[in-house]
Design a protein around this motif. Structure first.
Motif, short mmCIF file in Angstrom:
data_model
loop_
_atom_site.label_atom_id
_atom_site.label_comp_id
_atom_site.label_asym_id
_atom_site.label_seq_id
_atom_site.Cartn_x
_atom_site.Cartn_y
_atom_site.Cartn_z
N UNK A 21 0.83 -1.22 0.00
CA UNK A 21 0.00 0.00 0.00
C UNK A 21 0.86 1.26 0.00
N UNK A 22 0.38 2.29 -0.70
CA UNK A 22 1.20 3.48 -0.92
C UNK A 22 1.65 4.13 0.39
N UNK A 23 0.75 4.22 1.34
CA UNK A 23 1.12 4.87 2.61
C UNK A 23 2.26 4.11 3.29
N UNK A 56 -7.75 23.05 6.50
CA UNK A 56 -8.43 22.74 5.23
C UNK A 56 -8.64 21.24 5.05
N UNK A 57 -7.71 20.42 5.56
CA UNK A 57 -7.83 18.97 5.40
C UNK A 57 -9.00 18.40 6.19
N UNK A 58 -9.53 19.15 7.14
CA UNK A 58 -10.70 18.69 7.88
C UNK A 58 -11.92 18.54 6.97
N UNK A 59 -11.87 19.19 5.81
CA UNK A 59 -12.99 19.06 4.86
C UNK A 59 -13.12 17.63 4.35
N UNK A 60 -12.01 16.91 4.28
CA UNK A 60 -12.04 15.57 3.66
C UNK A 60 -12.96 14.61 4.41
N UNK A 61 -12.77 14.39 5.73
CA UNK A 61 -13.65 13.43 6.40
C UNK A 61 -15.12 13.83 6.37
N UNK A 62 -15.40 15.14 6.44
CA UNK A 62 -16.80 15.57 6.48
C UNK A 62 -17.48 15.44 5.12
N UNK A 276 -11.00 8.14 4.60
CA UNK A 276 -10.24 9.31 5.06
C UNK A 276 -8.86 8.90 5.59
N UNK A 277 -8.82 7.80 6.35
CA UNK A 277 -7.55 7.33 6.90
C UNK A 277 -6.56 6.99 5.80
N UNK A 278 -7.07 6.38 4.72
CA UNK A 278 -6.21 6.02 3.60
C UNK A 278 -5.62 7.28 2.96
N UNK A 279 -6.46 8.28 2.75
CA UNK A 279 -5.99 9.52 2.11
C UNK A 279 -5.02 10.27 3.01
N UNK A 334 -3.66 10.60 -5.46
CA UNK A 334 -3.40 11.46 -4.30
C UNK A 334 -1.92 11.39 -3.93
N UNK A 335 -1.35 10.18 -3.99
CA UNK A 335 0.08 10.02 -3.68
C UNK A 335 0.93 10.82 -4.66
N UNK A 336 0.57 10.81 -5.94
CA UNK A 336 1.33 11.56 -6.94
C UNK A 336 1.28 13.05 -6.61
N UNK A 337 0.07 13.55 -6.29
CA UNK A 337 -0.08 14.98 -5.98
C UNK A 337 0.77 15.37 -4.79
#
Length: 423
Positions: A21-23, A56-62, A276-279, A334-337
């Motif tokens: 896995x990428x992470x 700003x990253x708090x937007x992802x889980x919501x 969300x955890x994966x991202x 996402x990993x590339x970015x």
């Protein structure tokens, strides 16, 4: 090439090819580089925490949770019903329903996988019942699902805004016209396919059916209006908009539609947490990876090489697009970015590319990567719903991917497509 550079490049590539896995691949490379250089081992946990400490990253889980609640509560079916009464009588009507429903759903969830799952679960079986090929229905729903990275509010733009330190609201606007262009291209392909296949048209909806669908779907249709209107009227930030979207979806599903049981809420929360955890794991571990890349001066080296060998902006943009497309075939977008973001930004700055335009180009690439074979994430979501093999869906999705590449070229070389609503 130094030992650290070898670990970060060849070591990471080997781990990805082995299916790690990428992470975890990022974490292992950081640990290996720390061991080789003798750096303080605290670098990994410190950068992991630092990489995710962004408001700003708090937007992802919501946004993820809003999409899961809408899907679990059957609100996506309401969207499909509304879209159905307006376009089902046209050639390729069911395909047009899928595109329109995906556009509306994307304007609430901001997530391509959530949009693909929600719309695909309803539309793939329905299209198969109406005589459409299951592979074609899956390819269309996957393609419509990946409009989500471009249609605001987009999770991909949130991530890129954090990386590039650009206005997320402006990035949202930069993706609007490319997203609409892509949806128009899908409509054209659906109409062409309708002529070839000869699938029977559905009867035109009566005024009574339209009124019923609008009355039953009005609460769902208000969601994107509240979320996007709140952002652009300055009522709340994109992160706050994600919380509003989540609370609104919960209120409608539990109190108005009463289509979501409390027993289902746990499953929706678990799925949102998992995604969300994966991202965020990729984002967090990439921070340490980025520190080591900066220490090895890899970004300036690559920028210098490009400046020495590529002297025109259009050729540099072509090289970056081709490189991103090839990497997306074997890596998570996402990993590339996150991993290459600082390098890409430095290169774009060197050639004088507008940062908002460049962000739109990158996220358009992300959208294509999520649908393109062989490892497009949304492609596998669609395959799971339809219970089809990769080669079946891959063959059907090729025309859609080709159309997306044409849109990418327009976005890349005609900045007005990205900046029309920004300036």
């Amino acid at each position: 090439m130094s030992a650290v550079a070898t670990i970060l490049s060849l070591g990471f590539a080997a781990l990805v090819l082995l299916g790690v896995p990428f992470a975890f691949a990022l974490a292992l490379c950081v640990v290996g580089a720390i061991a080789v250089t003798g750096m303080d081992p605290m670098l990994l946990p410190q950068t992991l925490v630092a990489g995710t400490q962004s408001f700003s990253l708090l937007a992802i889980p919501f946004f993820m949770l809003a999409g899961e609640i809408m899907s679990a509560g059957g609100l996506s079916r309401r969207l499909v019903q509304v879209a159905d009464v307006f376009v089902r009588h046209l050639p390729g009507g069911m395909g047009l329903v899928a595109i329109l429903a995906a556009l509306i759903f994307a304007a609430v969830s901001g997530s391509a996988p959530a949009t693909t799952a929600a719309i695909g679960a309803v539309m793939i079986p329905a299209m198969a019942e109406r005589g459409y090929s299951k592979a074609y229905a899956t390819a269309l729903c996957v393609s419509a699902g990946v409009l989500a990275p471009l249609i605001p509010p987009s999770i991909a733009f949130v991530i890129w805004g954090v990386i590039a330190e650009q206005s997320i609201a402006k990035l949202f606007l930069s993706g609007l016209l490319p997203g609409l262009l892509m949806s128009v291209g899908m409509v054209a392909l659906v109409l062409l396919q309708a002529r070839k296949s000869g699938v029977a048209r559905s009867p035109r909806a009566s005024l009574r059916e339209i009124g019923t669908a609008l009355r039953e779907g009005v609460w769902v249709l208000l969601a994107p209006t509240i979320v996007l209107g709140g952002i652009y009227l300055g009522i709340f930030t994109p992160t706050e908009a994600a919380v509003v979207a989540c609370l609104y979806a919960l209120f409608v599903a539990l109190c108005i539609e009463r289509s979501l049981k409390l027993s289902q809420l746990g499953g929706a929360i678990t799925r949102a947490i998992s995604t969300t955890a994966m991202v965020l794991a990729i984002v967090g571990f990439s921070q340490g990876f980025g520190v080591l890349v900066a220490q090895e001066q890899l970004a300036p080296a690559l920028t210098g090489w490009l400046a020495a060998h590529i002297h025109t902006r259009w050729l540099m943009l072509a090289v970056l697009n081709i490189g991103f497309f090839l990497l997306a075939a074997v890596m998570d977008e996402v990993a590339i970015m996150v991993i290459l973001g600082p390098m890409l930004i430095a290169i774009a700055r060197q050639y004088g590319v507008d940062p908002i335009h460049f962000g739109s180009m990158i996220v358009t690439n992300v959208a294509i990567g999520m649908a393109a074979p062989p490892i497009g994430y949304c492609l596998f979501v669609g395959m799971a719903i339809a219970k089809l093999k990769l080669w079946q869906v891959a063959r059907a999705i090729v025309p859609f991917v080709f159309m997306m590449v044409v849109v990418l070229l327009l976005v890349t070389y005609v900045p007005a497509f990205s900046l029309a609503f920004v300036r």
